[in-house]
Design an enzyme around this catalytic site. Structure first.
Site, PDB file in Angstrom:
ATOM      1  N   ASP A 141       0.358 -11.355   3.916  1.00 22.70           N
ATOM      2  CA  ASP A 141       0.239 -10.052   4.575  1.00 22.70           C
ATOM      3  C   ASP A 141       1.583  -9.457   4.978  1.00 22.70           C
ATOM      4  O   ASP A 141       1.675  -8.269   5.250  1.00 22.70           O
ATOM      5  CB  ASP A 141      -0.555 -10.218   5.883  1.00 22.70           C
ATOM      6  CG  ASP A 141      -2.035 -10.106   5.681  1.00 22.70           C
ATOM      7  OD1 ASP A 141      -2.461  -9.423   4.741  1.00 22.70           O
ATOM      8  OD2 ASP A 141      -2.775 -10.707   6.487  1.00 22.70           O
TER       9      ASP A 141
HETATM   10  C1  BGC Z   1      -2.075 -12.844  10.256  1.00 23.57           C
HETATM   11  C2  BGC Z   1      -0.646 -13.129  10.649  1.00 23.57           C
HETATM   12  C3  BGC Z   1       0.237 -12.056  10.150  1.00 23.57           C
HETATM   13  C4  BGC Z   1      -0.287 -10.707  10.592  1.00 23.57           C
HETATM   14  C5  BGC Z   1       0.513  -9.599  10.042  1.00 23.57           C
HETATM   15  C6  BGC Z   1      -2.504 -11.477  10.643  1.00 23.57           C
HETATM   16  O1  BGC Z   1      -3.766 -11.215  10.113  1.00 23.57           O
HETATM   17  O2  BGC Z   1      -2.901 -13.776  10.864  1.00 23.57           O
HETATM   18  O3  BGC Z   1      -0.194 -14.323  10.115  1.00 23.57           O
HETATM   19  O4  BGC Z   1       1.540 -12.275  10.633  1.00 23.57           O
HETATM   20  O5  BGC Z   1      -1.618 -10.515  10.139  1.00 23.57           O
HETATM   21  O6  BGC Z   1       0.388  -8.470  10.854  1.00 23.57           O
HETATM   22  O1  IFM Z   2      -3.514 -14.386   3.827  1.00 22.06           O
HETATM   23  C1  IFM Z   2      -3.338 -14.008   5.165  1.00 22.06           C
HETATM   24  C2  IFM Z   2      -4.670 -13.933   5.847  1.00 22.06           C
HETATM   25  O2  IFM Z   2      -5.519 -13.022   5.191  1.00 22.06           O
HETATM   26  C3  IFM Z   2      -4.539 -13.572   7.319  1.00 22.06           C
HETATM   27  N1  IFM Z   2      -3.655 -14.483   7.975  1.00 22.06           N
HETATM   28  C4  IFM Z   2      -2.345 -14.648   7.360  1.00 22.06           C
HETATM   29  C5  IFM Z   2      -2.400 -14.971   5.875  1.00 22.06           C
HETATM   30  C6  IFM Z   2      -0.995 -14.964   5.270  1.00 22.06           C
HETATM   31  O3  IFM Z   2      -0.292 -13.807   5.562  1.00 22.06           O
END
Ligand code: BGC
Ligand code: IFM
Length: 465
Positions: free
Chosen positions: A136
């Site tokens: 992400d």
């Molecule tokens: C994830 C995090 C990430 C964030 C980005 C979340 O859904 O759990 O790991 O850093 O999104 O904004």
């Molecule tokens: O793949 C994502 C997930 O959808 C939400 N938590 C963080 C992961 C890696 O950025």
């Protein structure tokens, strides 16, 4: 699965992957979940990144444009059909964009998922990344300058240049699984087409997606490689190494083994495999959120537990049972109780992330429960290491285990029949099925013939050369 989703909603990709870990336990709920998720897909194959579990509607605030999302739907449906044999799900009428007027059979949703990747390719022929892929925080089309703004929603949702090698690997794996579903539903031409497209993508990955000793991660919006020795920081990333090898890319031609050796050399630590190296030490506007985290935390070189099993699975693909199990043990709660003082989270659960080697708190877990790790770990241990794999035709037995194991025994309920499986490894190899008997009779190959619901089946596999 822990995430309640009452805030931003539940993730499309997260829910699809969670399903891989529970489909054998509650197939009816998995079916329901698949149909709900698929209904949030857009007509062009793209999907809302998140949806509200109560209303079952896609979440407008974040929208779409995470270009890995469509392919995870194929992953989930393929897992469901392989487990249950229930092809009827593919004929279910499912809305697009939660609009009944747009409903089409689920198989058509999968076709559009597959087609979405093909329709969104960049200058090298690799898939366009959009807002981000699994990671992400790798935001190649965002260019945020404003502290505090969301990297996921600011900037254009799409750019015509930034590409993802990771989605390329996913495409190879899931276009092949889609092809199997096409075959099973008498769509032979589409199956051939999809396999050809997967092969072509594989060639592209081994061309501009290959860095010489590992798979590159991406190309940024200027066409520069990300995850390359040409970069100053972030030269190698974990995600494409695991995913491309799981997909079979470079397995025959040797790149797969090289990439996994690079992971071991550059990313491995005693507490697990870090996401990238070297960690980013400053903000790179062209890479986004990932470079906003301190070195060693979160996506910036933390040990992201979710994709450690991908590398373990990948090691089994190339026959390295010792290494696959070593990776499994590094993050597995049962094996790390002795570091509880360092780990500091509940000793029986995976964390989203364990601080990497660049962090002052190396080994400390963060965000326990909130991770897709459990599902992938279960897939890894049951299907890749112990090698009991649900396929459309039946259970395949193909273990890849530490050579010192004498063998193992397990019981697997599959489509209502109970298989008592005994694997003999007195040859002390890591991989390779020499023979299989079912109820005392030898069979050809290693796919067990389907038994009737209620039957008890005695299976004996012998490993060796
Ligand atoms: C994830 C995090 C990430 C964030 C980005 C979340 O859904 O759990 O790991 O850093 O999104 O904004
Ligand atoms: O793949 C994502 C997930 O959808 C939400 N938590 C963080 C992961 C890696 O950025």
């Amino acid at each position: 699965m822990h995430q309640s989703g009452t805030g931003r909603g539940m993730g499309f990709r997260d829910s699809c992957q969670d399903l891989l870990g529970f489909v054998h336990l509650i197939p009816a709920r998995a079916r329901e979940r698949i149909l709900d998720i698929a209904a949030t897909q857009f007509e062009d194959g793209n999907a809302y990144h998140q949806y509200q579990p109560l209303t079952k509607k896609g979440n407008m605030d974040i929208g779409a444009g995470f270009n890995d999302d469509p392919l995870w739907l194929i992953a989930a449906v393929s897992a469901y059909v392989r487990e249950t044999g229930d092809l009827s799900i593919l004929d279910e009428q499912v809305d697009f964009n939660n609009d009944h007027k747009l409903a089409q059979p689920l198989m058509e949703h999968l076709r559009r998922s597959y087609q979405y990747t093909l329709n969104h390719r960049g200058p090298h022929g690799l898939p366009l990344i959009g807002r981000a892929d699994w990671n992400d925080c790798l935001n190649l089309n965002c260019f945020s300058k404003t502290p505090g703004e969301s990297f996921q929603t600011s900037g254009p949702s799409e750019g015509p240049v930034a590409e993802s090698v990771f989605i390329g690997g996913m495409f190879v794996k899931y276009a092949n699984e889609y092809a199997d579903l096409c075959d099973a539903t008498h769509r032979a031409n589409e199956a051939i087409e999809a396999r050809n497209a997967a092969q072509e993508m594989s060639r592209v990955i081994l061309g501009p997606g290959w860095d010489g000793a590992w798979f590159r991660r991406a190309y940024d919006a200027f066409g520069n490689p990300v995850g390359s020795k040409k970069n100053e920081e972030g030269q190698i990333y974990i995600e494409p190494q695991g995913m491309c090898v799981m997909a079979g890319v470079g397995v025959e031609s040797g790149e797969a083994v090289k990439a996994l050796a690079s992971v071991k050399e550059k990313l491995d630590t005693k507490y697990g495999i870090v996401l990238l190296q070297p960690a980013y030490t400053r903000y790179h506007e062209e890479l986004g959120e990932i470079t906003s985290y301190p070195p060693g935390y979160k996506e910036n070189a933390g040990i992201f537990c979710h994709n450690n099993p991908w590398v373990s699975c990948a090691e089994t693909v190339v026959g390295h049972g010792d290494r696959a199990f070593e990776i499994y043990k590094k993050t597995c709660p049962a094996y790390i109780e002795n570091i509880s003082e360092i780990h500091r989270t509940e000793p029986y659960v995976y964390s989203q992330m364990v601080a990497g080697k660049d962090a002052p708190t190396h080994g400390e877990g963060k965000n326990s429960w909130l991770t897709g790790t459990a599902a992938w770990t279960f897939v890894n241990v049951s299907q890749y290491i112990l090698g009991v794999q649900p396929t459309l035709k039946g259970l395949r037995i193909d273990p890849c285990i530490p050579h010192e194991l004498d063998g193992f025994e397990l019981t697997r309920v599959f489509r209502g029949a109970t298989y008592h499986i005994m694997v003999d490894n007195s040859a002390h190899v890591e991989k390779g099925v020499k023979s299989v008997t079912v109820n005392g009779k030898p069979i050809q190959g290693n796919v067990l013939p389907l038994a009737k619901a209620g039957e008890q089946v005695e299976v004996r596999g012998v490993l060796g050369i």
